[in-house]
Design a protein around this motif. Structure first.
Motif, PDB file in Angstrom:
ATOM      1  N   ASP A   7     -58.976 -48.344 -93.686  1.00 36.76           N
ATOM      2  CA  ASP A   7     -59.643 -47.773 -94.283  1.00 36.76           C
ATOM      3  C   ASP A   7     -59.912 -47.387 -95.022  1.00 36.76           C
ATOM      4  N   ARG A   8     -60.346 -46.154 -94.206  1.00 33.99           N
ATOM      5  CA  ARG A   8     -61.099 -44.628 -94.154  1.00 33.99           C
ATOM      6  C   ARG A   8     -60.204 -43.640 -94.662  1.00 33.99           C
ATOM      7  N   TYR A  53     -58.884 -40.530-107.278  1.00 36.37           N
ATOM      8  CA  TYR A  53     -59.691 -40.607-108.658  1.00 36.37           C
ATOM      9  C   TYR A  53     -60.415 -39.077-109.068  1.00 36.37           C
ATOM     10  N   ALA A 113     -56.759 -52.169 -97.688  1.00 35.61           N
ATOM     11  CA  ALA A 113     -58.235 -51.767 -97.073  1.00 35.61           C
ATOM     12  C   ALA A 113     -59.248 -52.694 -96.393  1.00 35.61           C
ATOM     13  N   ALA A 114     -59.590 -53.568 -97.370  1.00 40.83           N
ATOM     14  CA  ALA A 114     -60.060 -54.095 -96.699  1.00 40.83           C
ATOM     15  C   ALA A 114     -60.422 -55.450 -95.863  1.00 40.83           C
ATOM     16  N   THR A 164     -59.378 -45.425 -98.578  1.00 37.33           N
ATOM     17  CA  THR A 164     -61.235 -44.920 -99.405  1.00 37.33           C
ATOM     18  C   THR A 164     -60.975 -43.499 -99.767  1.00 37.33           C
ATOM     19  N   ALA A 192     -58.236 -43.189-102.089  1.00 41.11           N
ATOM     20  CA  ALA A 192     -58.571 -42.875-103.099  1.00 41.11           C
ATOM     21  C   ALA A 192     -59.368 -42.101-103.665  1.00 41.11           C
ATOM     22  N   MET A 193     -60.607 -41.757-103.663  1.00 39.51           N
ATOM     23  CA  MET A 193     -62.111 -41.021-104.072  1.00 39.51           C
ATOM     24  C   MET A 193     -61.117 -39.406-104.279  1.00 39.51           C
ATOM     25  N   GLN A 204     -62.297 -54.106 -92.884  1.00 41.50           N
ATOM     26  CA  GLN A 204     -63.092 -53.205 -92.704  1.00 41.50           C
ATOM     27  C   GLN A 204     -63.846 -52.120 -92.162  1.00 41.50           C
ATOM     28  N   GLY A 242     -56.518 -52.095-102.426  1.00 38.63           N
ATOM     29  CA  GLY A 242     -57.909 -52.814-102.354  1.00 38.63           C
ATOM     30  C   GLY A 242     -57.440 -53.943-101.003  1.00 38.63           C
TER      31      GLY A 242
END
Length: 122
Positions: free
Chosen positions: A63-64, A74, A54-55, A67, A70-71, A58, A51
């Motif tokens: 970051d993309r 998940y 990635a942050a 993210t 992670a999606m 931003q 996190g």
């Protein structure tokens, strides 16, 4: 009228092992708590590091990618991922039990290493 045996911790006798059910439950809890604790700590540390990474910038490509990955991860069914890991890693990691039954009179660090390997694929 029967007294409240469940409230006193008497869960009866297991049909399979012919011993008190409470003993079976306590044995399973003794194996589960370390795995859940270690898994939670690892998830917090890895999630925080990812996190923060990635942050840091931003909206950047990093970051993309993080993210999006992670999606995807998940959204995967946990049982399916667990079965895939068992199939893929069964040649390198133990796939059952909490320790090696043939590890007799081993030293402290050998026992810790054996338990750690068995916790990777519970």
């Amino acid at each position: 009228m029967r007294d409240a045996t469940l409230a006193r911790g008497n869960l009866g006798v297991s049909y399979q092992s012919q011993q008190p059910v409470l003993d079976d439950v306590l044995e399973a809890v003794g194996n589960t708590v370390p795995m859940v604790g270690i898994g939670t700590v690892v998830a917090i540390v890895v999630g925080t590091l990812i996190g923060v990474t990635a942050a840091y910038r931003q909206g950047s490509a990093r970051d993309r990618i993080i993210t999006g990955a992670a999606m995807v991860v998940y959204s995967l069914p946990v049982q399916w991922v667990g079965l895939l890991l068992l199939v893929w890693l069964s040649g390198w990691l133990p796939t059952s039990g909490m320790s090696d039954p043939y590890l007799i009179d081993a030293g402290f660090w050998a026992t810790v290493q054996d338990r750690a390997l068995h916790m990777l694929l519970p």
